[in-house]
Design a protein around this motif. Structure first.
Motif, short mmCIF file in Angstrom:
data_model
loop_
_atom_site.label_atom_id
_atom_site.label_comp_id
_atom_site.label_asym_id
_atom_site.label_seq_id
_atom_site.Cartn_x
_atom_site.Cartn_y
_atom_site.Cartn_z
N THR A 311 -45.28 5.74 113.28
CA THR A 311 -45.75 7.13 113.22
C THR A 311 -45.59 7.70 111.82
O THR A 311 -46.45 8.46 111.35
N LYS A 312 -44.50 7.35 111.14
CA LYS A 312 -44.31 7.84 109.77
C LYS A 312 -45.37 7.24 108.85
O LYS A 312 -45.92 7.93 107.97
N THR A 315 -48.58 9.10 109.47
CA THR A 315 -48.53 10.44 108.87
C THR A 315 -48.68 10.37 107.36
O THR A 315 -49.40 11.18 106.75
N TYR A 323 -54.61 15.14 104.30
CA TYR A 323 -54.35 15.82 105.58
C TYR A 323 -52.85 16.05 105.70
O TYR A 323 -52.11 15.25 106.28
N PHE A 325 -51.08 18.23 107.28
CA PHE A 325 -50.50 18.68 108.55
C PHE A 325 -50.99 17.84 109.73
O PHE A 325 -51.17 18.34 110.84
N ALA A 326 -51.21 16.56 109.47
CA ALA A 326 -51.66 15.66 110.54
C ALA A 326 -50.57 15.51 111.60
O ALA A 326 -49.38 15.49 111.30
N SER A 327 -51.00 15.40 112.84
CA SER A 327 -50.09 15.23 113.96
C SER A 327 -50.27 13.83 114.54
O SER A 327 -51.38 13.44 114.91
N VAL A 328 -49.18 13.07 114.60
CA VAL A 328 -49.21 11.73 115.18
C VAL A 328 -48.12 11.67 116.25
O VAL A 328 -46.94 11.87 115.96
N GLU A 329 -48.51 11.40 117.46
CA GLU A 329 -47.57 11.36 118.58
C GLU A 329 -47.65 10.00 119.26
O GLU A 329 -48.74 9.48 119.53
N ALA A 347 -53.52 10.73 117.50
CA ALA A 347 -53.55 11.33 116.16
C ALA A 347 -54.58 12.45 116.08
O ALA A 347 -55.69 12.32 116.59
N GLN A 348 -54.18 13.54 115.43
CA GLN A 348 -55.08 14.65 115.11
C GLN A 348 -54.84 15.01 113.64
O GLN A 348 -53.81 15.59 113.30
N GLY A 350 -56.16 17.21 111.65
CA GLY A 350 -56.22 18.60 111.23
C GLY A 350 -57.19 18.80 110.07
O GLY A 350 -58.13 18.03 109.87
#
Length: 763
Positions: A311-312, A315, A323, A325-329, A347-348, A350
């Motif tokens: 995830t890191k 990101t 990007y 402020f990308a969101s990865v969950e 992943a989003q 943003g």
């Protein structure tokens, strides 16, 4: 008794307020002709006048009188306030609180007086401030809290109040520190998959050993325990125990407050295997690039470290494309029937953003340009997380700051812009170093250093180094401009004077004197690689004396006792180690060469070194060091004898006397050689009783090396080898290496020295 006094004082204050209010209410309104204040000793009259709600020429009323009393009490300066009238004159009668004249401490050893004074200032208590019993109680509690943070739970604080003249008091805090609370036992309950001993190895806290006075690993603190609980949780989650949890922790203290037992209750749960990894969301049409960063391995046990790493990496890669402020969950689809888990990476990205401004704050000495020139992220460019991270590392490597942080802030009204805020806290960059060292070869030596790493806030470095030893003495003056050009090319100017006696075993008073100056440029090729170019001007003089080796006499008779040389220097270095003092991973390489084409000495000399650190676990490291040297005379001249390589002892093959391997001349002196190789292997472990402390470690080693003279055939016959154990300690004087080596391959006549140590060496 203190509580009783406090209650009576509170009642007296309330009664005083009530009586004063009644007195104020009993006065008919009148126009104030004058206001007189009585009872002041240290408080300025203006302080009282500015707090009164009534002025000369205004009408005095009951409400204004009550408000005046409340305002004056609210200042915290008076223990009693009364209002009286004398005709149309308002008389304000006050009794000042005592002020603190002096604050002192008795019985404190763990903290200095200066530190405790700072604690009291933060609590609102200091010399010159009003005395307040409630404030004293709070100060005592704050002092106790400081001792509790050092595991001194039995500490007691009592305050002695001594009245002095002019309504002042002296405060003495009498401290009984007691002994630090030690951990008597650590118990882990509920574990089945791993033994209690294995789990305790993951903790930094322990029950102590013979080195606990140094590591303090058996001194309890809540912060240390929380860190250990996280380490325990990470241990299980990295081995597939997805449902692992810590149910509770009990910390029980003995009645004497000097012994603590810790019990950790855990539930392991079942072990889960990763059934598959899939990607969902918007990956900027770069799915293959993101998939290459997936560290999660299907078919193996679930590993939370691999998930966090993935995830890191995602990101960071989003950040590299702007990007911020990308969101990865990482979503987990758990099949508890078959103990399997499928990982879905959602992943989003943003909105893509760019950096509007870079704001630098906190640098009172260092110029802005010194910090900004290290940045690889530029203003008005797309946000790039990799460049920001690299910029932070480059600024941190300057060594000018104790704290450094880079944060991004959204620009109001501009969703596609961010500002980078760089916060630094400077530290002194000038230093004077005075020290002493001892080695089995050099005996006692003294060092003196005067350096300024950030001269006048410009980022330039100035150095003066002095080293004295029995056989080697050095004086070096150096100045470095790290940005001689705007592209980051550095320039170093050196002036040096050295005296050496390489063949120390011969005795006598001969010396080799080298004096010169050099100019070197460092050209950054990549962020890790630097190429060095330079030239030196040297004069080397063989100063004759008793017992001078035949090799020196032969060279002096052929080419003179003084030699002038103007060698060109060319070098390259690359350093990716995680630490320069106690590395655990990474690689260091260095290639240096000298070419003498002008002057009396004509030669070429090269040296290559590589170090590799391989982390085997949290505690163990495998370290490898290899070094190869080669030299040859040019223009029909032999290689200068005073440029020879040496081998044997610390830094090469331990277990042999320093610089005693390789060829000898007819007098038996060890004259060094023109070709050498060294290979060192170390297995580094924590020192027994020191826990995971990396400043004090044991190592076992195997050394192999050989040295060959000019024209000598290279064979395996000259190879020497040794093995042994050693101690590595990052001491206040610098890195200390202690080794006990035993030769396992030697030749008749070799000089053995099993016990060796030296300050300031590695390998």
């Amino acid at each position: 008794m203190s509580r009783t006094r406090f209650r009576w004082r509170t009642v007296a204050t309330l009664v005083s307020l009530s009586l004063a209010a009644q007195l104020a209410w009993a006065v008919d309104p009148f126009t104030v002709r004058d206001i007189r204040v009585e009872g002041l000793q240290r408080v300025e009259p203006g302080t009282v006048f500015s707090s009164l709600p009534v002025r000369v020429g205004e009408t005095y009323t009951d409400d204004k009188g009550a408000a005046a009393i409340r305002a004056l009490y609210g200042l915290g300066l008076f223990s009693d306030v009364r209002l009286e009238t004398s005709g149309d004159v308002l008389v304000v009668i006050v009794q000042e609180r005592p002020t603190v004249a002096e604050v002192s401490f008795a019985g404190n050893k763990e903290f200095s007086n200066e530190v405790l004074q700072g604690v009291l200032r933060d609590a609102g208590l200091a010399a010159g401030r009003p005395y307040d019993k409630a404030l004293i109680d709070r100060a005592e509690q704050e002092l106790k809290r400081q001792y509790i943070n050092r595991s001194l739970y039995a500490a007691e604080v009592q305050t002695t109040v001594t009245p002095t003249e002019r309504n002042q008091v002296n405060l003495t805090f009498n401290i009984t520190e007691g002994r630090a609370a030690r951990i008597g036992s650590i118990n882990i309950v509920g574990n089945h998959a791993f033994s209690e001993g294995t789990l305790k190895d993951q903790l930094d806290l322990d029950t102590g050993g013979w080195l606990s006075w140094y590591t303090k690993s058996n001194q309890y603190s809540r912060a240390k325990l929380n860190a250990d609980l996280e380490a325990l949780r990470s241990f299980y989650l990295s081995r597939g125990y997805l449902d692992f949890k810590i149910d509770s922790t009990q910390v029980a203290m003995a009645p004497d407050k000097e012994s603590i037992s810790v019990t950790i209750n855990v539930t392991e749960g079942e072990r889960f295997v990763v059934s598959g990894v899939s990607l969902e969301g918007n990956y900027l049409d770069r799915d293959d690039q993101f998939k290459s960063l997936v560290a999660i391995k299907p078919g193996e046990a679930f590993n939370a470290d691999q998930v966090a790493t993935t995830t890191k990496a995602f990101t960071d890669l989003f950040g590299n494309y702007g990007y911020a402020f990308a969101s990865v969950e990482a979503r987990q689809n758990v099949d508890r029937t078959n103990n399997r888990v499928a990982i879905v990476l959602q992943a989003q990205p943003g909105r893509r953003v760019y950096v509007r401004r870079i704001n630098v704050q906190g640098n009172t000495r260092t110029r802005d340009e010194v910090i900004r020139r290290e940045f690889r992220q530029y203003e008005s460019s797309w946000y790039d997380a990799e460049k920001i991270s690299l910029s932070r590392d480059r600024v941190d490597r300057l060594g000018y700051f104790t704290e450094l942080s880079i944060t991004s802030a959204e620009v109001p009204g501009a969703p596609d812009q961010v500002d980078l805020n760089v916060e630094v806290k400077e530290k002194p960059t000038g230093s004077i170093q005075i020290g002493a060292g001892y080695s089995t070869a050099e005996k006692l030596s003294f060092t003196f250093g005067l350096s300024q790493e950030n001269a006048f806030g410009s980022g330039n470095r100035l150095d003066l180094q002095l080293n004295t030893g029995k056989y080697n003495r050095t004086v070096v003056v150096s100045a470095t401009d790290p940005y001689f050009t705007i592209n980051g090319v550095s320039r170093t100017v050196d002036v040096y004077y050295k005296t050496q006696k390489p063949y120390q075993d011969q005795g006598g008073d001969y010396t080799l004197v080298t004096m010169g100056a050099g100019l070197k440029f460092g050209v950054p090729v990549t962020e890790l690689d630097t190429v060095y170019l330079g030239m030196n001007a040297e004069r080397t003089r063989i100063k004759p004396g008793t017992n001078i080796p035949a090799a020196y006499l032969d060279y002096a008779n052929r080419f003179g006792y003084s030699s002038y040389a103007f060698p060109f220097t060319l070098g390259w270095s690359r350093d990716s180690r995680d630490s320069a003092l106690a590395p655990n991973s990474g690689r260091y390489q260095r290639l240096m060469g000298e070419l003498g084409l002008i002057g009396d000495a004509r030669y070429v000399k090269t040296n290559y070194q590589i170090q590799q650190y391989i982390p085997l676990s949290k505690q163990y490291t495998l370290a490898l060091n290899g070094e190869v040297g080669w030299g040859k005379g040019l223009s029909g001249r032999p290689f200068p004898v005073f440029k020879n390589f040496y081998s044997g002892g610390l830094g090469s093959v331990r277990g042999f006397e320093q610089s005693t391997l390789g060829p000898r001349d007819v007098t038996g002196a060890f004259i060094g050689g023109t070709r050498k190789f060294t290979l060192n292997t170390e297995f580094i472990t924590p020192f027994p009783g020191a826990g995971n402390d990396r400043t004090l470690r044991l190592f076992g080693f195997v050394d192999v090396g050989a040295l060959y003279g000019d024209g000598e055939k290279i064979t395996g016959d000259a190879i020497r080898a040794s093995t042994g154990i050693g101690l590595s300690w990052i001491s206040p004087l610098g890195p200390l290496r202690f080794a006990f080596g035993v030769p396992i391959r030697k030749k008749p006549g070799d000089r053995i020295q099993k016990l060796q140590f030296q300050v300031g060496t590695s390998f």
